[in-house]
Design a protein around this motif. Structure first.
Motif, PDB file in Angstrom:
ATOM      1  N   GLN A  50       0.817  -1.105   0.125  1.00  0.00           N
ATOM      2  CA  GLN A  50       0.195   0.083   0.109  1.00  0.00           C
ATOM      3  C   GLN A  50       0.760   1.302  -0.073  1.00  0.00           C
ATOM      4  O   GLN A  50       2.034   1.319   0.549  1.00  0.00           O
ATOM      5  N   ARG A  51       0.278   2.304  -0.432  1.00  0.00           N
ATOM      6  CA  ARG A  51       0.923   3.456  -0.634  1.00  0.00           C
ATOM      7  C   ARG A  51       0.153   4.944  -0.062  1.00  0.00           C
ATOM      8  O   ARG A  51      -1.042   4.701   0.052  1.00  0.00           O
ATOM      9  N   GLY A  54      -5.182   8.421   2.827  1.00  0.00           N
ATOM     10  CA  GLY A  54      -4.265   7.622   3.702  1.00  0.00           C
ATOM     11  C   GLY A  54      -3.651   6.460   2.973  1.00  0.00           C
ATOM     12  O   GLY A  54      -3.288   6.581   1.775  1.00  0.00           O
ATOM     13  N   PHE A  55      -3.180   5.502   3.661  1.00  0.00           N
ATOM     14  CA  PHE A  55      -2.680   4.315   3.178  1.00  0.00           C
ATOM     15  C   PHE A  55      -3.880   3.470   2.363  1.00  0.00           C
ATOM     16  O   PHE A  55      -4.740   3.011   3.033  1.00  0.00           O
ATOM     17  N   SER A  56      -3.586   3.104   1.054  1.00  0.00           N
ATOM     18  CA  SER A  56      -4.885   2.542   0.302  1.00  0.00           C
ATOM     19  C   SER A  56      -3.949   1.621  -0.738  1.00  0.00           C
ATOM     20  O   SER A  56      -2.727   1.940  -0.981  1.00  0.00           O
ATOM     21  N   TRP A 101       7.362   9.533  10.359  1.00  0.00           N
ATOM     22  CA  TRP A 101       6.849  10.782   9.741  1.00  0.00           C
ATOM     23  C   TRP A 101       6.841  10.726   8.413  1.00  0.00           C
ATOM     24  O   TRP A 101       6.033  11.159   7.624  1.00  0.00           O
ATOM     25  N   ASN A 102       7.880  10.123   7.728  1.00  0.00           N
ATOM     26  CA  ASN A 102       8.104  10.142   6.446  1.00  0.00           C
ATOM     27  C   ASN A 102       8.000   8.609   5.719  1.00  0.00           C
ATOM     28  O   ASN A 102       8.335   8.243   4.512  1.00  0.00           O
ATOM     29  N   SER A 103       7.015   7.870   6.480  1.00  0.00           N
ATOM     30  CA  SER A 103       6.724   6.514   5.914  1.00  0.00           C
ATOM     31  C   SER A 103       5.564   6.659   4.939  1.00  0.00           C
ATOM     32  O   SER A 103       4.509   7.051   5.304  1.00  0.00           O
ATOM     33  N   CYS A 104       5.920   6.497   3.589  1.00  0.00           N
ATOM     34  CA  CYS A 104       5.232   6.438   2.523  1.00  0.00           C
ATOM     35  C   CYS A 104       4.512   5.471   1.949  1.00  0.00           C
ATOM     36  O   CYS A 104       3.390   5.479   1.249  1.00  0.00           O
ATOM     37  N   VAL A 105       5.207   4.259   1.901  1.00  0.00           N
ATOM     38  CA  VAL A 105       4.574   2.844   1.618  1.00  0.00           C
ATOM     39  C   VAL A 105       4.649   1.999   3.081  1.00  0.00           C
ATOM     40  O   VAL A 105       5.528   2.307   3.777  1.00  0.00           O
ATOM     41  N   ARG A 106       3.889   0.935   3.057  1.00  0.00           N
ATOM     42  CA  ARG A 106       3.792   0.013   3.694  1.00  0.00           C
ATOM     43  C   ARG A 106       3.512  -1.386   3.067  1.00  0.00           C
ATOM     44  O   ARG A 106       3.011  -1.517   2.006  1.00  0.00           O
ATOM     45  N   ARG A 107       3.935  -2.558   3.917  1.00  0.00           N
ATOM     46  CA  ARG A 107       3.518  -3.778   3.473  1.00  0.00           C
ATOM     47  C   ARG A 107       3.237  -4.927   4.526  1.00  0.00           C
ATOM     48  O   ARG A 107       3.765  -4.647   5.689  1.00  0.00           O
ATOM     49  N   ARG A 108       2.518  -5.956   4.305  1.00  0.00           N
ATOM     50  CA  ARG A 108       2.628  -6.728   5.280  1.00  0.00           C
ATOM     51  C   ARG A 108       2.461  -8.278   4.567  1.00  0.00           C
ATOM     52  O   ARG A 108       1.986  -8.562   3.380  1.00  0.00           O
TER      53      ARG A 108
END
Length: 1090
Positions: A75-76, A82-84, A154-161
């Motif tokens: 997700q970005r 937000g995160f989507s 604060w600078n986390s623009c992407v995430r994954r699981r």
């Protein structure tokens, strides 16, 4: 030795298996088709049926075959949502693999075949790098791809699981149609190739068109493999054979032999016109061998199994034969022995065991001796051959040898690419002319009339009993790839037939009783004497530990005397010469605390410790020519302390880095507070056997694990010297490692020319000792090499395709990928060695283990079932069912406890609290474990100490201690019955290798870098002092025997200390005495870590 299976197919296409511990052939009744041939390994068996399809039989195991599927959800972040899942066009897929390059949505995952099933639905993995994540399992980064963290910034623009799901192989103990492709021959092997992970297999097959195919991806987690890959060959192949290493041989239709280079080490046999030939000189460096040796007897087919043991089917009687006397020094063997046992359909009262390679003469199952068929005997009725090998043999037998010699190529002729049409040059032609010149004439008898590959004999399959009670079954194929038969010399083989282990134990016990009565009777005449003295003299060598350091020839005298009460004592004198002056050393026998063998590759050396020399880390080192002198000293030391017989249930067990086992009998004063018995005064005696780790409890249940992951259970006996009880043969295998080092220079690249300050170009792991392939010997004279030097690809940090690891300089952190800053590299070479010894240990089949733990019990506990947990060598968590105290080595089965990842350490406490350490260094607690629910319910992830990866855990009554990979010892705070997971970690000490917590919360460790008055020792036994209910961490260390120790367990010592009446608190001296802390001087040296 656990039982294994020999597989065979009779001429009617029925498959049978014969266990090494069984009495008859067992018919595989679930095989609905007729089979042509089988190829077996220890974990499974492959076969080809009459429809030319391949079938697979996987042995059922308590450890299920599981495979983990994984995919990542990406997700970005954007200012609106937000995160989507709205990603940029340049981003990776929303559902992808770990690299992001492959699209992997959840719905695209399918089962490989109908033999698999899903265990559960998809779920999120909430473990990241050994630490638990927040709810949801998300990890964050600045962009794709990048370094992920479990904390959102604060600078986390992407995430994954990470999503995971397990599938389980369900088709076990049954024949299943695995591969629908039509094949004519099949072979399985290559389980000893070091380039592949443990458990990988190589499956080779020959199609009906004579093409060779290789099955990729066969391993523990995928017994069926993945895809077929064609291997070019210079002709049409009719038969193929693969050994345990990297060697593959094939037979062409023209009768040529081909060897596949670059795949080993095997004892190769060939066959020509029914006569058996042995190919000598075959190894990894010369896969074609050097020549043929003719062997007595005629065989239809032969098969080389485990330990290079050879099985065959007779040319005339179609019986199964075993080649006796095949050892590492005599690969050709000595004689053929027929395997004559009934099948389960034959009504026979046989009770003889079959697969003992014991007697050079043949034996019937009922005990009647049957002579082995020799060449020239009266021919028996022939059964038409049903295998392609037999068909080729008939074709060869129809030719005249003279004509074959004229058409045969010269010995030097090799198929060139032009002759074979640009064939893969890795196939080499093996010349058969040398073998053909030994044939004087073709074998007699009528050839089987065959016109094509599918022409086979037909029989009436409707008969229930096709053979009479006295007629031997006719066999068509045999496979010994899964049958483990130890190679023994003839004298040992003869003994194995005539004397059983039970008879041996009774015989030893009878001799011991007779000698004891004789000694008592002879000593009665001397009871009036105050003292009787006897002296034993001899020669040995003594290590002079001052300059110049060297071995010195000395004379010794052991004076032993006995008093009026029968107590014995003695003195050991060592006489030597220094500067032309005669001097001596002396040691009182009752002051000796241990006699420990010292690791040496050429000498039987041992060290003598006393309490004073233990403090100094300065033992007396001696070399003896035979083990009798060491046994004599050991018996004298035990007699002086009145110790006899097997270890007690409360004994403390330990293992040295050499694998030797020692035991000490604790006293009540050992854990007495505040003045316990000093640890360096403990007496240790050696117990026969060889192990890597050992665990026990106060009920006398003792288990151990060898270097080869084999589990052993203590029989309750004792070993050492001539007097032994419940002793069995024990084997162990481990690898010896050396390193090849190279440095880069601008002219030649990486070479073995290093700087003057560099390490040796061939060295040990430290680089301080030169170790080449030629000068590296087994750890001691008791070990023997069982393999050649091979590159080890399973190294921490990873390797490249050639096994190299790179670094900026020596020594440094090594990695498997070369970078611009890497100027040095190394690779590890491994060679296996084997030890055969005896001890009071019995092997526990059938699962290989890496760690084990037993429920610690109180001194007066009586339980019918013993709670025991273990970890397999693949990282699976197991607990046995119905493990009885009266029979601690035989549980009904193992119960697999599911985990999301592989584990490496486990421990169970006195109230069934189970803690474990995963291979990524994270800690877990198993909830709801009890006597009624021995497997518990679920795992709770426990955060590790900050920045540390744990490697070992030990749990007592209320205390939990762990050791991390940096040698730090940690204590778990806040462990209570209502909250058994605890609250936080507290650092206790450093330089710790292993920890063991007893049933009374005693804490013992194996410590490194312990300073003595003469040397710094690693691997020292230490005990924690000051442990009280209100002070569970203690305050200081008491140092004992060392160094060179690798493991200790005090989980069997439930002996409570006597209550001591403390002085009155009004005593000013006692009241003002400060409590000793770890910052103050301690007993026997400095604190651990200084």
């Amino acid at each position: 030795m656990p039982s294994s299976l020999l597989w065979a197919v009779d001429v009617y296409g029925r498959v049978y298996s014969l266990s090494t511990a069984g009495q008859q052939w067992e018919h595989c009744r679930d095989a609905h088709l007729e089979f042509k041939r089988v190829t077996a390994v220890q974990q499974c068996c492959w076969s080809i049926a009459c429809d030319h399809n391949i079938y697979l039989y996987v042995h059922a195991s308590d450890v299920p075959i599981r495979y983990q599927e994984e995919t990542f959800e990406n997700q970005r972040w954007n200012p609106v949502d937000g995160f989507s899942d709205r990603l940029l066009p340049s981003d990776r897929w929303q559902w992808s693999d770990v690299t992001g390059l492959k699209h992997q949505p959840l719905g695209d995952f399918q089962l490989p075949s109908e033999n698999w099933e899903w265990e559960a639905d998809w779920y999120v993995d909430e473990n990241f790098g050994g630490e638990p994540t927040e709810k949801g399992g998300w990890t964050y980064a600045i962009d794709f791809p990048a370094t992920y963290t479990k904390d959102k910034k604060w600078n986390s623009c992407v995430r994954r699981r990470r999503w995971i799901r397990y599938r389980r192989y369900k088709a076990q103990d049954t024949w299943v149609k695995s591969l629908p492709d039509p094949f004519n021959d099949i072979t399985c092997g290559s389980w000893e190739i070091t380039e592949e992970p443990r458990g990988c297999l190589a499956l080779w097959a020959v199609s009906l068109q004579g093409k060779v195919w290789f099955r990729c991806g066969i391993n523990h987690h995928s017994p069926e493999g993945s895809v077929w890959e064609e291997v070019p060959v210079p002709g049409e192949v009719v038969q193929i054979s693969c050994g345990p290493g990297d060697l593959v041989w094939a037979v062409l239709w023209e009768g040529h032999l081909l060897v596949r280079e670059g795949i080993g080490r095997d004892c190769l046999k060939g066959e020509c016109s029914g006569e058996v030939w042995f190919r000598r000189g075959v190894n990894s460096h010369n896969p074609c061998g050097s020549g043929w040796i003719g062997m007595v007897g005629e065989m239809v087919m032969i098969n080389v199994g485990l330990n290079d043991q050879v099985w065959g089917i007779g040319f005339e009687d179609r019986a199964i034969y075993f080649r006796q006397g095949v050892t590492a020094s005599e690969l050709s063997g000595k004689a053929w022995k027929v395997v004559s046992v009934p099948r389960d359909s034959e009504r026979s009262n046989s009770s003889a065991s079959v697969l003992s390679d014991a007697d050079p003469e043949t034996e019937r199952a009922g005990g009647e001796v049957v002579p082995t068929p020799e060449i020239g005997d009266a021919p028996k009725p022939r059964i038409p051959k049903v295998t392609s090998d037999s068909f080729i043999s008939e074709l060869v037998s129809d030719h005249h040898p003279e004509k074959e010699l004229e058409d045969r190529a010269s010995p030097a002729q090799v198929l060139s690419p032009s002759q074979s049409g640009g064939v893969d040059p890795q196939w080499s032609n093996v010349d058969l002319e040398e073998a053909q010149t030994h044939l004087t004439a073709g074998p007699g008898g009528d050839a089987a009339e065959t016109s094509s590959l599918s022409s086979v004999a037909t029989y009436n399959l409707a008969q229930e009993e096709p053979y009479g009670p006295d007629e031997h079954p006719k066999w068509a194929w045999v496979s010994g790839g899964g049958c483990l038969v130890e190679s023994l010399n003839s004298s040992m083989q003869a003994m194995s037939l005539s004397i059983t282990p039970a008879q041996t134990a009774a015989w030893r016990k009878q001799i011991f009783e007779q000698l004891s009565e004789r000694s008592k009777r002879e000593m009665e005449n001397f009871m009036n004497y105050e003292q009787s003295v006897w002296v034993k003299k001899g020669t040995m060598q003594w290590w002079r530990d001052w300059k110049p350091h060297k071995w010195v020839d000395v004379q010794f005298a052991l004076e032993q005397f006995s008093g009026t009460e029968g107590n014995k004592d003695g003195i050991l004198f060592i006489y030597y010469t220094f500067n032309d002056e005669k001097k001596y050393l002396h040691v009182f026998i009752n002051e000796v605390t241990i006699l420990v063998p010292v690791l040496n590759d050429s000498k039987h050396t041992f060290a003598i410790y006393t309490a004073e020399r233990t403090k100094q880390r300065w033992p007396i080192r001696l070399f003896v020519c035979s083990s009798f002198q060491l046994a004599l000293l050991s018996v004298s030391c035990c007699d002086s302390r009145g110790i006899q017989g097997p270890p007690s249930k409360q004994a403390i067990w330990s293992v040295t880095c050499k694998g030797d086992i020692f035991v000490s009998e604790p006293t009540k004063e050992l854990e007495a507070s505040p003045y316990p018995t000093p640890c360096d005064q403990m007496f240790w005696r050696q117990v026969g056997g060889h192990l890597r780790i050992i665990e026990s409890n106060s009920l006398g249940v003792v288990w151990g694990i060898g270097y080869d992951h084999t589990a052993w259970v203590h029989t309750g006996g004792y070993g050492g010297g001539f007097f032994q009880d419940n002793i069995y043969t024990q084997t162990d295998v481990k690898s010896v490692y050396i390193y090849e080092n190279q440095r880069w220079n601008p002219v030649t690249g990486y070479t073995n020319r290093g700087l003057p300050t560099d390490r040796y170009m061939w060295s040990d792991a430290s680089g301080l000792k030169e170790c080449t392939k030629n000068n590296t010997k087994p750890p001691s004279p008791n070990w023997t090499w069982v393999s050649d030097w091979t590159i080890d690809y399973v190294v921490p940090g990873g390797t490249d395709r050639e096994g190299w690891q790179y670094a900026a300089d020596f020594p440094a952190s090594y990695h498997g990928n070369k970078t611009l800053k890497d100027f040095v590299r190394r690779r590890r070479w491994a060679r296996k060695c084997k030890l055969t010894t005896t001890g009071p240990w019995q092997e526990v089949p059938p699962i290989s283990l890496s760690d084990i733990t037993i429920l610690p019990c109180g001194p007066k506990s009586t339980v019918e079932q013993v709670s025991l947990w273990a970890i397999s060598n693949k990282g699976d968590v197991l607990c046995p069912l119905s493990l009885l105290e009266s029979s601690p080595n035989y549980g009904s089965s193992w119960l697999h406890v599911g985990t999301d990842q592989a584990f490496k350490s486990i421990s169970i406490g006195a109230v069934h609290q189970v803690w474990a350490i995963a291979k990524d260094g994270s800690a877990f607690y198993r909830g709801s474990v009890s006597t009624q629910n021995p497997a518990g319910d679920c795992w709770y992830h426990i955060p590790s100490p900050t920045g540390q990866k744990l490697k070992q855990v030990s749990v007592g009554r209320t205390s939990v201690y762990t050791v991390d990979e940096n040698g730090n010892l940690w204590y778990r705070h806040g462990v209570t019955p209502s909250y058994p997971q605890g609250s936080s970690w507290e650092h206790i000490s450093n330089n710790v290798r292993k920890v063991s917590v007893g049933p009374l919360d005693q804490v013992w460790i194996i410590a490194d870098k312990v300073q003595g008055s003469h040397s710094l020792s690693c691997g020292t036994v230490c005990r924690r002092l000051g442990l009280l209910p209100m002070e569970p961490k203690g305050h200081s260390w008491d140092y004992g025997i060392g160094g060179g120790w690798d493991h200790i367990t005090v989980r069997g010592n439930a002996m409570e200390a006597p209550r001591i009446l403390m002085p009155s608190l009004t005593d000013n001296q006692t009241a003002t005495r400060p409590l000793q802390t770890s910052n103050q001087p301690e007993m026997n040296g400095n604190p651990v870590g200084c």
